[in-house]
Scaffold this active site. Sequence first.
Site, short mmCIF file in Angstrom:
data_model
loop_
_atom_site.label_atom_id
_atom_site.label_comp_id
_atom_site.label_asym_id
_atom_site.label_seq_id
_atom_site.Cartn_x
_atom_site.Cartn_y
_atom_site.Cartn_z
N GLU A 116 -0.67 -21.40 3.29
CA GLU A 116 -1.58 -22.52 3.53
C GLU A 116 -1.70 -23.44 2.33
O GLU A 116 -1.79 -24.67 2.47
CB GLU A 116 -2.97 -21.98 3.90
CG GLU A 116 -3.08 -21.42 5.31
CD GLU A 116 -2.58 -19.98 5.43
OE1 GLU A 116 -2.61 -19.46 6.56
OE2 GLU A 116 -2.17 -19.40 4.41
N HIS A 151 -11.64 -14.45 12.00
CA HIS A 151 -11.15 -15.44 12.96
C HIS A 151 -12.28 -16.19 13.65
O HIS A 151 -12.03 -16.90 14.62
CB HIS A 151 -10.29 -14.76 14.03
CG HIS A 151 -9.05 -14.13 13.51
ND1 HIS A 151 -9.04 -12.89 12.90
CD2 HIS A 151 -7.75 -14.55 13.50
CE1 HIS A 151 -7.80 -12.58 12.53
NE2 HIS A 151 -7.00 -13.57 12.89
#
Length: 667
Positions: free
Chosen positions: A406, A473
Amino acid sequence: MTKEITSIAMEYHIENLDKDLLIQLYKGILKPRMIEEKMLILLRQGKISKWFSGIGQEAIAVGVTMALNKEEYILPMHRNLGVFTTREIPLHRLFGQWQGKASGFTKGRDRSFHFGTQDYKIVGMISHLGPQLGVADGIALASKLKNKNEVTAVFTGEGGTSEGDFHEALNVASVWQLPVLFCVENNGYGLSTPTKEQYNCENIADRGLGYGMESHIIDGNNIVEVYKKVDELAQSVRENPRPILLEFKTFRMRGHEEASGVKYVPKELMEAWAVKDPVLNFETFLIENDLLSNSENTTIKAEIITEINKGLDIAFAEEPVIPDETNELNDVYQEFEYEGVDGLEKYDDIRFVDAVSDAIKQSMQQHDDLVIMGQDIAEYGGAFKITKGFVEQFGKDRVRNTPICESAIVEAAMGLSIAGIKSIVEMQFADFVTSGFNPVVNYLAKSHYRWGQQADVVIRMPCGGGVAAGPFHSQTNEAWFTKTPGLKVVYPAFPYDAKGLLTTAINDPNPVLFFEHKGLYRSIRQEVPADYFTLPFGKASVIREGQDVTIISYGAAVHWALETLNNNTEISADLIDLRTLQPLDVETIYQSVRKTGKAIVLQEDSLFGGIASDISALIMEHCFESLDAPVKRVASMETPIPFASQLEEQYLSKNRFETVLKELLEY
C-alpha cells in the site's frame, strides 16, 4: 582522449570524454563544495539554522545529474546539493530557502532540501526518507505510459534501504519494469549507526538479485566513473525501460548534521577516506595532466566565490517572511473550481456498488489518462467487483493490479500526479491504509502547502461494520484523516451521492479519501442519473425536516437514523447527511440547530476523537444561545470491532441511538 592516468587515490578512465566535459565535471563538483564550506562558516555565525553536509559525496550528485537530461526528474536527498547546482537553480533562491525566505521554494514553510520544483524537475525529500522511492516509481510509470523514453533517478542512503518503502518501491518497479535508477549512497553511517548494524549482506547491490533487478557498484568518489556509468545506463534504460539498483561507495566526512559531530567514527577510517576526496583528487588530476592550468583554476574558483557572495547578498537583503493567516490557509489546498454537471436526462435504479463503478468508468472516459491501481482490481474486478470488466474496456496500463504494498502504491500515485496524471488507489479495505499511512498524511497532505505541488489522488476506502468481518476489515477510520490539513474526506450514504461525489473527487486536484461503506454496497438502491454528473463538496443534504431536534450523521449511520425516525413517526427532526467531512458544511448544521434548539450527532466510529466531538464543539461555540439542551454524541464502543455478530451488534452505535435521541427530546 584515451589516456588513463592515476592521480593520488583513484584512476580516471577518460576515454571518449573531451576536455570541455572534464572541466564541466570539475566545475560541477567544485561549486557545491565551495557553497558548503561557506555554509559551515555561516552556521557557526548563527546565520543559518542547520546543515546536512555532503562533503566527500559531491561526485555522486553531480555525476548522476549531468548524465540525465534536463527534462528528466531527479529525487535527491539532503546531501545532494550538487543536484540543485548542476540543474542551475539560482543560488539566491537556494540561500533564501535555507534561511526561510519567501524567495525560496517553500515560502518559509520547510527547510533545507525539503522542497521540489517543476521548473528544474527536482522533487525533494521528506524526513521519512523512504516515500520518495515510490514517488519515483510513479513518475517513471507516467513516462512509460506516455512513451516519453525518460529515466527517473531517485536517491537514498544505506540507512534508508532498511525501510519497508525501499523494498516496496523496488518490488513495484521490477514487477512493472519501470525506468528508475535507484541511487543508494552508501556512506558508511546512518547518523551514528554503521552499516554492519544496518544490514547483513556484503553489498546493498546484492539485493538486486532478489528483486530480479540489474545492479551495479560504483566508486562514488570518482566523478568520471559515476558520470560515465550512469550515462551509459541512462541511455540503455531510455531504450529498454527497466529499473536498476546502483550502490555508490562513498563516505560521509562530516556528521549526520553538524551538531552530531563524528566522534563515533574511528580516526583511521576518516583518514583513509580523506585521501579519496573527490574534489581534490580530480583537481590534481586535471592540473597534473595539463587539462587545467593553475590560473584557470583560480579564475574558476573566483567566479564561484563571486556567484556565492552575490546570491548571499540578495538572500540576506530580503526581508523575513511576514506571517499572513489568509496566505497560509489558502495554500493548504490547490484551488479547485467546481464545475457542476447535471446528467439528469435518464435515471437508473442501481445499487451503491454500481454507482461507484459507474463513477469510475465514466471518469475514465472523461479523463483518458486516469489510472486506477489496487490489489486484484484488473481481471478479478476487485474484492467487491467494482472494476469488473474494466480491463477489457481500458486496458492493463490504466487498470493496474498491484503487489501487496500500500505504501509504494500511494507514493506511486503521488508520482503520477507530479507527472500530470490523475489516479485512483483502491484500498482493498480501509483498514489496510495503515500500511500506507505515512505517504497519505505526510506526502499527499502536505505537498501543496510545502511547495505548491498538487496531489491529484483519490484513495477509495471500503469501510464499516455490520458485516461480521472483524477487527481488520470493519473499521470506519475517517477521523484519522479529517484532522490532517491538506486532505479532503468524503463519506456518502446513498448511491446518488456516491456517484456524483466520486466524479468530483476525481476532478479535484487535491488528495481525497473517499469512504464507501461496504455494508451499503448491495443493500441500498436509488434512482441515479445514468450519465456522468457531479456534486459539490462541502454541501450537506437535509433529507428530513422537522422542528424538535437536529440529527447529524453520515455513511451507514444515516440509514440507522432514518430507520429510527420511521419507527417513531411522532419525532419531528431535521436529519442532515453530511456527505463530506472535509470540507464540512457547518452553515447547514448551524441553521438547523438554531431552528430546533437541540442536536445529536450519530457516528459509526468509536466516540473519543471522532468527528462527532468536533461537530459538538462547533455547535457549542457557534450556537450556544440557541441550545435548549446539551449536544449529544452517539458512537460505537471504545473497543476494536469484534467478529461475532452478537458482539458486533453490541459494539455498533445503531442500537443505542433511539434511546439517547428520546432522552434528548425529553430534556
